[in-house]
Design a protein around this motif. Structure first.
Motif, PDB file in Angstrom:
ATOM      1  N   MET A 157       0.809  -1.375  -0.025  1.00 30.21           N
ATOM      2  CA  MET A 157      -0.044   0.072  -0.010  1.00 30.21           C
ATOM      3  C   MET A 157       0.860   1.278   0.157  1.00 30.21           C
ATOM      4  O   MET A 157       1.884   1.286   0.643  1.00 30.21           O
ATOM      5  N   ALA A 158       0.567   2.497  -0.610  1.00 36.47           N
ATOM      6  CA  ALA A 158       1.403   3.286  -0.846  1.00 36.47           C
ATOM      7  C   ALA A 158       1.219   4.026   0.374  1.00 36.47           C
ATOM      8  O   ALA A 158       0.251   4.283   0.956  1.00 36.47           O
ATOM      9  N   LYS A 159       2.479   5.054   0.610  1.00 36.02           N
ATOM     10  CA  LYS A 159       2.724   5.593   1.801  1.00 36.02           C
ATOM     11  C   LYS A 159       2.021   7.095   1.529  1.00 36.02           C
ATOM     12  O   LYS A 159       1.962   7.717   0.565  1.00 36.02           O
ATOM     13  N   THR A 160       1.418   7.697   2.693  1.00 32.28           N
ATOM     14  CA  THR A 160       0.792   8.932   2.524  1.00 32.28           C
ATOM     15  C   THR A 160       1.677   9.932   3.083  1.00 32.28           C
ATOM     16  O   THR A 160       2.850   9.567   3.638  1.00 32.28           O
ATOM     17  N   VAL A 161       1.628  11.097   2.821  1.00 35.77           N
ATOM     18  CA  VAL A 161       2.242  12.444   3.249  1.00 35.77           C
ATOM     19  C   VAL A 161       2.336  12.166   4.747  1.00 35.77           C
ATOM     20  O   VAL A 161       3.396  12.450   5.232  1.00 35.77           O
ATOM     21  N   ARG A 162       1.275  12.048   5.561  1.00 33.53           N
ATOM     22  CA  ARG A 162       1.548  12.000   6.715  1.00 33.53           C
ATOM     23  C   ARG A 162       2.446  10.797   7.410  1.00 33.53           C
ATOM     24  O   ARG A 162       3.547  11.174   8.166  1.00 33.53           O
ATOM     25  N   GLU A 163       2.446   9.525   6.814  1.00 37.06           N
ATOM     26  CA  GLU A 163       3.270   8.655   7.423  1.00 37.06           C
ATOM     27  C   GLU A 163       4.853   9.106   6.960  1.00 37.06           C
ATOM     28  O   GLU A 163       5.735   8.478   7.464  1.00 37.06           O
ATOM     29  N   THR A 164       4.917   9.471   5.400  1.00 37.16           N
ATOM     30  CA  THR A 164       6.370   9.945   5.192  1.00 37.16           C
ATOM     31  C   THR A 164       6.844  11.088   6.235  1.00 37.16           C
ATOM     32  O   THR A 164       8.101  10.990   6.639  1.00 37.16           O
ATOM     33  N   ILE A 165       6.016  12.040   6.592  1.00 36.97           N
ATOM     34  CA  ILE A 165       6.677  12.987   7.602  1.00 36.97           C
ATOM     35  C   ILE A 165       6.896  12.417   8.948  1.00 36.97           C
ATOM     36  O   ILE A 165       7.973  12.639   9.540  1.00 36.97           O
ATOM     37  N   LYS A 166       6.079  11.339   9.369  1.00 37.29           N
ATOM     38  CA  LYS A 166       6.319  10.678  10.539  1.00 37.29           C
ATOM     39  C   LYS A 166       7.496   9.720  10.447  1.00 37.29           C
ATOM     40  O   LYS A 166       8.360   9.977  11.457  1.00 37.29           O
ATOM     41  N   ASP A 167       7.823   9.158   9.260  1.00 33.41           N
ATOM     42  CA  ASP A 167       9.156   8.391   9.312  1.00 33.41           C
ATOM     43  C   ASP A 167      10.243   9.299   9.083  1.00 33.41           C
ATOM     44  O   ASP A 167      11.336   8.924   9.727  1.00 33.41           O
ATOM     45  N   ILE A 168      10.248  10.256   8.448  1.00 33.06           N
ATOM     46  CA  ILE A 168      11.344  11.476   8.585  1.00 33.06           C
ATOM     47  C   ILE A 168      11.660  11.964   9.743  1.00 33.06           C
ATOM     48  O   ILE A 168      12.817  12.102  10.141  1.00 33.06           O
ATOM     49  N   THR A 169      10.487  12.237  10.569  1.00 32.73           N
ATOM     50  CA  THR A 169      10.901  12.894  11.854  1.00 32.73           C
ATOM     51  C   THR A 169      11.515  11.674  12.702  1.00 32.73           C
ATOM     52  O   THR A 169      12.510  12.008  13.698  1.00 32.73           O
ATOM     53  N   ARG A 170      11.048  10.794  12.685  1.00 34.95           N
ATOM     54  CA  ARG A 170      11.574   9.588  13.509  1.00 34.95           C
ATOM     55  C   ARG A 170      13.105   9.483  13.061  1.00 34.95           C
ATOM     56  O   ARG A 170      13.902   9.169  13.807  1.00 34.95           O
ATOM     57  N   LYS A 171      13.311   9.406  11.966  1.00 26.38           N
ATOM     58  CA  LYS A 171      14.868   9.188  11.407  1.00 26.38           C
ATOM     59  C   LYS A 171      15.612  10.328  11.814  1.00 26.38           C
ATOM     60  O   LYS A 171      16.741  10.231  12.343  1.00 26.38           O
ATOM     61  N   HIS A 172      15.038  11.490  11.797  1.00 27.62           N
ATOM     62  CA  HIS A 172      15.908  12.952  12.449  1.00 27.62           C
ATOM     63  C   HIS A 172      16.006  12.644  13.762  1.00 27.62           C
ATOM     64  O   HIS A 172      17.256  13.143  14.176  1.00 27.62           O
ATOM     65  N   LEU A 173      15.302  12.224  14.605  1.00 28.11           N
ATOM     66  CA  LEU A 173      15.399  12.184  15.886  1.00 28.11           C
ATOM     67  C   LEU A 173      16.277  10.930  16.467  1.00 28.11           C
ATOM     68  O   LEU A 173      17.044  11.208  17.295  1.00 28.11           O
ATOM     69  N   GLU A 174      16.316   9.831  15.635  1.00 33.29           N
ATOM     70  CA  GLU A 174      16.969   8.714  15.883  1.00 33.29           C
ATOM     71  C   GLU A 174      18.490   8.979  15.312  1.00 33.29           C
ATOM     72  O   GLU A 174      19.293   8.472  15.866  1.00 33.29           O
ATOM     73  N   SER A 175      18.763  10.066  14.707  1.00 32.37           N
ATOM     74  CA  SER A 175      20.198  10.609  14.432  1.00 32.37           C
ATOM     75  C   SER A 175      20.766  11.293  15.390  1.00 32.37           C
ATOM     76  O   SER A 175      21.879  11.640  15.169  1.00 32.37           O
ATOM     77  N   GLY A 176      20.152  11.803  16.402  1.00 34.54           N
ATOM     78  CA  GLY A 176      20.388  12.502  17.522  1.00 34.54           C
ATOM     79  C   GLY A 176      20.193  13.915  17.548  1.00 34.54           C
ATOM     80  O   GLY A 176      20.532  14.647  18.269  1.00 34.54           O
ATOM     81  N   ARG A 177      19.420  14.140  16.624  1.00 34.13           N
ATOM     82  CA  ARG A 177      18.672  15.666  16.276  1.00 34.13           C
ATOM     83  C   ARG A 177      17.503  16.006  17.123  1.00 34.13           C
ATOM     84  O   ARG A 177      16.932  14.826  17.633  1.00 34.13           O
ATOM     85  N   LYS A 178      16.809  17.061  17.300  1.00 34.80           N
ATOM     86  CA  LYS A 178      15.491  17.425  18.024  1.00 34.80           C
ATOM     87  C   LYS A 178      14.419  17.828  17.223  1.00 34.80           C
ATOM     88  O   LYS A 178      14.607  18.373  16.064  1.00 34.80           O
ATOM     89  N   CYS A 179      13.228  17.628  17.615  1.00 38.93           N
ATOM     90  CA  CYS A 179      12.227  18.260  16.913  1.00 38.93           C
ATOM     91  C   CYS A 179      11.446  19.174  18.114  1.00 38.93           C
ATOM     92  O   CYS A 179      11.304  18.469  19.257  1.00 38.93           O
ATOM     93  N   PHE A 180      11.043  20.284  17.900  1.00 39.91           N
ATOM     94  CA  PHE A 180      10.804  21.386  18.797  1.00 39.91           C
ATOM     95  C   PHE A 180       9.153  21.904  18.287  1.00 39.91           C
ATOM     96  O   PHE A 180       8.953  22.066  17.295  1.00 39.91           O
ATOM     97  N   GLY A 181       8.414  21.986  19.444  1.00 49.07           N
ATOM     98  CA  GLY A 181       7.068  22.923  19.011  1.00 49.07           C
ATOM     99  C   GLY A 181       6.269  22.738  20.327  1.00 49.07           C
ATOM    100  O   GLY A 181       6.612  22.330  21.245  1.00 49.07           O
ATOM    101  N   GLN A 182       5.111  23.368  20.121  1.00 52.58           N
ATOM    102  CA  GLN A 182       3.945  23.294  21.137  1.00 52.58           C
ATOM    103  C   GLN A 182       2.818  22.143  21.296  1.00 52.58           C
ATOM    104  O   GLN A 182       2.414  21.947  19.839  1.00 52.58           O
ATOM    105  N   CYS A 183       2.824  21.593  22.197  1.00 49.12           N
ATOM    106  CA  CYS A 183       1.759  20.463  22.033  1.00 49.12           C
ATOM    107  C   CYS A 183       2.041  19.324  21.245  1.00 49.12           C
ATOM    108  O   CYS A 183       1.031  18.739  20.550  1.00 49.12           O
ATOM    109  N   LEU A 184       3.218  19.232  20.935  1.00 46.12           N
ATOM    110  CA  LEU A 184       3.616  18.109  20.026  1.00 46.12           C
ATOM    111  C   LEU A 184       3.124  16.702  20.404  1.00 46.12           C
ATOM    112  O   LEU A 184       2.630  15.710  19.602  1.00 46.12           O
ATOM    113  N   THR A 185       3.238  16.253  21.641  1.00 39.37           N
ATOM    114  CA  THR A 185       2.839  14.964  22.238  1.00 39.37           C
ATOM    115  C   THR A 185       1.217  14.737  22.812  1.00 39.37           C
ATOM    116  O   THR A 185       0.790  14.121  23.380  1.00 39.37           O
ATOM    117  N   ALA A 186       0.403  16.060  22.649  1.00 41.12           N
ATOM    118  CA  ALA A 186      -0.842  16.050  22.776  1.00 41.12           C
ATOM    119  C   ALA A 186      -1.709  15.185  21.787  1.00 41.12           C
ATOM    120  O   ALA A 186      -1.238  14.590  21.041  1.00 41.12           O
TER     121      ALA A 186
END
Length: 300
Positions: free
Chosen positions: A1-30
């Motif tokens: 099944m083709a990947k959505t934009v939503r899933e693509t962003i999620k995978d990219i963010t996971r990759k970014h964080l697992e490389s030791g970098r960070k993601c910042f924002g308001q109410c991210l884990t809400a």
């Protein structure tokens, strides 16, 4: 099944964080995890909740980028960029040119419309587009988003990534359609790219040849093939946007018009303030509105 934009962003963010970098924002884990675009990671994993004072966020992220990180900065509503932008456009964007010190920030700026009032709604990429040193993009497909992120990681400039929630379920890639001799050419930005494709189908039923040139890079250098296509078109073209027509939309139309000596029109948000219910909303051009306007311009 083709990947959505939503899933693509999620995978990219996971990759970014697992490389030791960070993601910042308001109410991210809400609840919702920003429209399902974030992996369920927390502060110890690099997902950092920041103050609800919007004016502080851009300054915090500029400092973090100057310190050597490549942070992601999630701004849940693009209208909040009026508070977040000052430090990013006046320091992060200028740092490399003035002090030879790059300041790469990946600004995820999310648009949506419909009953959310006069501040939060729509796209506001024109704020960033006019400033030297910023790279401004509007990916609406999985492949485009991956391309933009990969380019950012090879680059050392701050990126303003103009997203739209209506793209999050999309799995399809966009392709330019350029006829040898068009009746009309569309240059859509952001969510208007979906409406433009719908309008094109209906207009072609009338026998019109409609070309579409999708605007991924909002700071484009007008390509020679675009100019050639405009010169050969019967009725010119139109730039479409989810921002006010007087901003980025008009800038691109002006460049295209000067280089092609052909009429290039604009359609964007109306020059009015949005409210909190449908009768007072200010929405981007719909497929039907685009269809009717082009019929008029093509004398059909």
């Amino acid at each position: 099944m083709a990947k959505t934009v939503r899933e693509t962003i999620k995978d990219i963010t996971r990759k970014h964080l697992e490389s030791g970098r960070k993601c910042f924002g308001q109410c991210l884990t809400a609840v919702g995890w920003v429209g399902g675009t974030l992996p369920k990671l927390y502060e110890e994993d690099g997902m950092v909740e920041i103050s609800m004072a919007d004016v502080a966020g851009g300054s915090i992220l500029t400092g973090i980028a100057l310190a050597g990180d490549r942070p992601m900065y999630v701004v849940r509503y693009q209208g909040f960029q009026w508070y977040n932008a000052p430090s990013i456009v006046n320091y992060a964007a200028k740092s490399k040119e003035i002090w030879r010190r790059p300041c790469p920030i990946f600004v995820r700026s999310i648009a949506m419309e419909g009953g959310i009032g006069p501040v939060a709604g729509s796209s506001h990429h024109s704020i960033y587009d006019r400033m030297p040193g910023m790279k401004v993009v509007s990916p609406m497909s999985p492949g485009e988003y991956t391309e933009i992120y990969n380019q950012f990681m090879l680059d050392d400039d701050p990126y303003y990534v103009s997203e739209h929630r209506k793209s999050y379920d999309n799995t399809e890639e966009f392709k330019d359609t350029i006829h040898e001799s068009s009746d009309f050419i569309l240059f859509p930005i952001s969510v208007t790219r979906f409406a433009a494709e719908e309008a094109k189908k209906e207009l072609e039923k009338l026998g019109l040849k409609i070309s579409i040139i999708h605007q991924l890079w909002i700071k484009p250098v007008a390509k020679e093939e675009w100019i050639t296509a405009l010169k050969k078109s019967k009725h010119g073209g139109m730039v479409l946007d989810d921002d006010y027509a007087a901003g980025t939309c008009s800038k691109i139309a002006h460049e295209l018009m000067l280089k092609s000596n052909t009429a290039v029109h604009t359609m964007g948000l109306e020059d009015k303030t949005a409210g909190f219910y449908p009768a007072v909303d200010n929405l981007p051009p719909s497929a039907d509105e685009i269809y009717k306007k082009i019929k008029e311009l093509c004398n059909v």
